[in-house]
Design an enzyme around this catalytic site. Structure first.
Site, mmCIF file in Angstrom:
data_model
loop_
_atom_site.group_PDB
_atom_site.id
_atom_site.type_symbol
_atom_site.label_atom_id
_atom_site.label_comp_id
_atom_site.label_asym_id
_atom_site.label_seq_id
_atom_site.Cartn_x
_atom_site.Cartn_y
_atom_site.Cartn_z
ATOM 1 C CG ASP A 85 73.139 76.483 28.413
ATOM 2 O OD1 ASP A 85 73.155 76.385 29.098
ATOM 3 O OD2 ASP A 85 74.127 76.631 27.420
ATOM 4 C CD GLU A 121 78.016 77.072 34.123
ATOM 5 O OE1 GLU A 121 78.907 77.690 33.247
ATOM 6 O OE2 GLU A 121 77.931 75.501 33.628
#
Ligand code: FUB
Length: 324
Positions: free
Chosen positions: A15, A223
């Protein structure tokens, strides 16, 4: 130029949020580890408990320095569990880390931690941002204004909210309804709160001019919001979650609306896909992760970078993520 590079081969990191501060590239990833939690749609297997910061001055070839642990869940007063994707913004020589974390009731909120240097350490505020919910904050600076994009479905709990209010029951929209959107909110001057009510990010279908539908799961938002600017246009990019693609949409201002453009990266090895796009020394890069080094364990992800290219019309050229 090399085609891709694993940036932190000695550990599991995912991420990435990436920024250039004081001429140096700083990387703010999630820190994966094997907690033994079972894998499920709630994301219980992502049980991260701290953050490290990395930096380099040469993205494809340079040494990547690990600045060590900069924030630990044990030091956050309101913490329950699960430190997911963070981001960092600089204002007036201070660095603000925005992080999603479940509180003691297992509800995600977004917290802030402050540092004097981009490499931390970051000192957490006593409480999360008022009115914050869900996951994956990404902060974009436009002049003196800072905007946070946020939100994520399923384990990210975005389906528990409508019009910024918690619903009694989680509500995933039927396929024919507009998709549940990412959110944008401007931050206060002190960088510690929301300056306004979060607004939805609308992604329009270029064929119909209508918002993408909930059932359009190869194109709709799931997301991993990110924003960058290219040739005066605003590029909103995101993961499609259960179809495992990174896609993007383009607009004329940070709030949108945005018009869907295409796929930046096809699926990687592993369930999640998540990225950051930056320009450095005149070249563009996408930082992301995959699970090749862990043999496909989706909770043990490895940080990568790949050069990113545009065609003459400003379309991003699709990258093969190497998965299925
Ligand atoms: O790392 C946990 C979650 O997985 C992130 O918040 C999502 O974007 C996905 O990458």
């Amino acid at each position: 130029m090399k085609k891709e590079r694993y940036l932190v081969p000695q550990d599991y990191m995912a991420d990435p949020a990436v920024h250039v501060f004081n001429g140096r590239v700083y990387i703010y990833p999630s820190h994966d580890w094997d907690s033994g939690a079972g894998e499920n749609d709630n994301g219980d297997h992502f049980e991260m408990k701290d953050y490290h910061v990395f930096s380099t001055d040469d993205i494809m070839e340079g040494e990547v320095i690990d600045h060590g642990k900069v924030l630990d869940v044990a030091d956050i007063p309101w913490a329950g569990r699960q430190l997911w994707d963070c981001d960092v913004a600089e204002k007036d020589g201070k660095y603000y880390m925005y992080f999603p974390l479940k509180d003691k009731n297992d509800v995600f909120h977004i917290g802030v931690a402050v540092a004097d240097k981009p490499e931390g350490p970051f000192i957490p505020q006593p409480d999360p941002i008022r009115g914050s919910y869900s996951i994956d904050p990404a902060v974009f600076r436009e002049g003196d204004d800072y905007y946070m994009y946020f939100g994520g479905l399923w384990g990210g709990q975005l389906q528990r909210y409508r019009d910024n209010k918690a619903l009694e029951e989680p509500h995933l929209e039927p396929d024919e309804n507009p998709a549940i959107p990412s959110r944008i909110v401007r931050l206060t001057e002190d960088m510690l709160q929301f300056a306004e009510e979060p607004r939805p990010i609308v992604i329009l279908d270029p064929a119909t001019g209508e918002p993408l539908k909930a059932g359009d799961n190869t194109r709709r938002f799931f997301e991993a919001s990110w924003m960058h600017k290219y040739n005066g246009k605003y590029y909103f990019s995101y993961s499609t979650g259960d179809t495992h693609r990174l896609c993007y949409a383009v607009g004329d201002n940070p709030y949108g609306p945005f018009t869907y453009q295409g796929c930046i990266m096809t699926p990687v090895v592993g369930w999640t896909t998540h990225h950051a796009i930056i320009e450095h020394k005149g070249k563009w890069y996408i930082f992301h992760h995959d699970c090749v080094p862990s043999g496909g364990k989706t909770w043990l992800r490895s940080l990568k970078v790949t050069p990113l290219e545009y065609d003459a019309d400003g379309h991003i050229i699709t990258i093969d993520g190497g998965g299925t």
